[in-house]
Design a protein around this motif. Structure first.
Motif, short mmCIF file in Angstrom:
data_model
loop_
_atom_site.label_atom_id
_atom_site.label_comp_id
_atom_site.label_asym_id
_atom_site.label_seq_id
_atom_site.Cartn_x
_atom_site.Cartn_y
_atom_site.Cartn_z
N UNK A 145 0.84 -1.20 0.00
CA UNK A 145 0.00 0.00 0.00
C UNK A 145 0.87 1.25 0.00
N UNK A 146 1.95 1.21 0.77
CA UNK A 146 2.86 2.37 0.82
C UNK A 146 3.49 2.63 -0.53
N UNK A 147 3.85 1.60 -1.25
CA UNK A 147 4.52 1.77 -2.55
C UNK A 147 3.59 2.36 -3.61
N UNK A 148 2.29 2.22 -3.44
CA UNK A 148 1.33 2.78 -4.40
C UNK A 148 1.36 4.31 -4.40
N UNK A 198 3.65 13.20 1.36
CA UNK A 198 3.04 11.87 1.42
C UNK A 198 4.04 10.80 0.97
N UNK A 199 4.82 11.16 -0.02
CA UNK A 199 5.85 10.25 -0.51
C UNK A 199 6.90 9.99 0.58
N UNK A 200 7.27 11.04 1.29
CA UNK A 200 8.20 10.89 2.41
C UNK A 200 7.64 9.94 3.47
N UNK A 201 6.36 10.10 3.76
CA UNK A 201 5.72 9.25 4.77
C UNK A 201 5.73 7.80 4.32
#
Length: 220
Positions: A145-148, A198-201
């Motif tokens: 999910x994070x990679x999306x 959001x990408x950093x998170x």
């Protein structure tokens, strides 16, 4: 040991609360800006105090956990990730605050066709989906999910790249929309920065779960 597990869960819950609060702030800022709703904008501005208070609480709880329990391995990664995620979420809330300030300070609503031209709704829909992925990643420890999030961020980057020429064209057509166009252009920039945060998170969640450092790697 039991106390450490309890304190870790307290920090985890605070992180989830911060994620939900900052998402709510950004969504309310969007509605306030889109509909020129000064009351809702004032609500976002006033809620900033809650965001700041929770930000400080999470930071203090993380520092106490580090001092009292000397965490190693996954617990240490968790605390490091939460601190960085908390920082990025607070910055997202700052952008929501700034967008809401435009509503309070601007004495006229933005022309509807400008929102359409700059794909304003698409940017917010994309960010909302990114929040869905981040929430699932954080709460369910779901790396997929994070990679999306990374793919979604490219949509925001593309809209941002195209925004200047669109604004330039609209101003040439009608000089009366100069102020509105420039404010909307600024908001588009803020939303693009939200995507970066959001990408950093997402990177921090992956680091916490898989011990994989993505910063700089994707740039190569």
């Amino acid at each position: 040991m039991a106390n450490a597990i309890y304190q870790r869960e307290i920090i985890n819950q605070s992180g989830s609360k911060m994620l939900s609060l900052c998402r709510s702030q950004l969504e309310k800022a969007k509605v306030a800006f889109r509909e020129h709703d000064s009351d809702l904008a004032e609500e976002v501005i006033n809620t900033e105090n809650r965001v700041n208070a929770l930000d400080l609480k999470i930071e203090e709880d993380c520092e106490k956990f580090l001092a009292l329990y000397n965490p190693v391995a996954i617990d240490l990664r968790f605390i490091m990730a939460v601190r960085k995620i908390n920082f990025d979420l607070e910055r997202i809330a700052d952008h929501a605050y700034s967008i809401s300030k435009y509503v309070v300070d601007l004495d006229e609503p933005i022309e509807p066709h400008l929102f359409e031209k700059l794909q304003f709704e698409k940017m917010y829909t994309t960010i909302s989906t990114m929040f869905d992925h981040i929430t699932a990643a954080y709460e369910e420890k779901d790396v997929k999910a994070a990679r999306k999030v990374f793919k979604k961020d490219k949509i925001l980057d593309q809209i941002n790249r195209e925004s200047f020429s669109i604004i330039e064209e609209e101003i040439r057509k009608d000089s009366k929309v100069i102020r509105q166009s420039l404010i909307l252009f600024s908001v588009v920039k803020k939303l693009e920065r939200v995507g970066d945060l959001m990408k950093n998170i997402a990177e921090e969640v992956i680091f916490y779960i898989d011990a994989e450092v993505l910063k700089h790697k994707r740039k190569k």
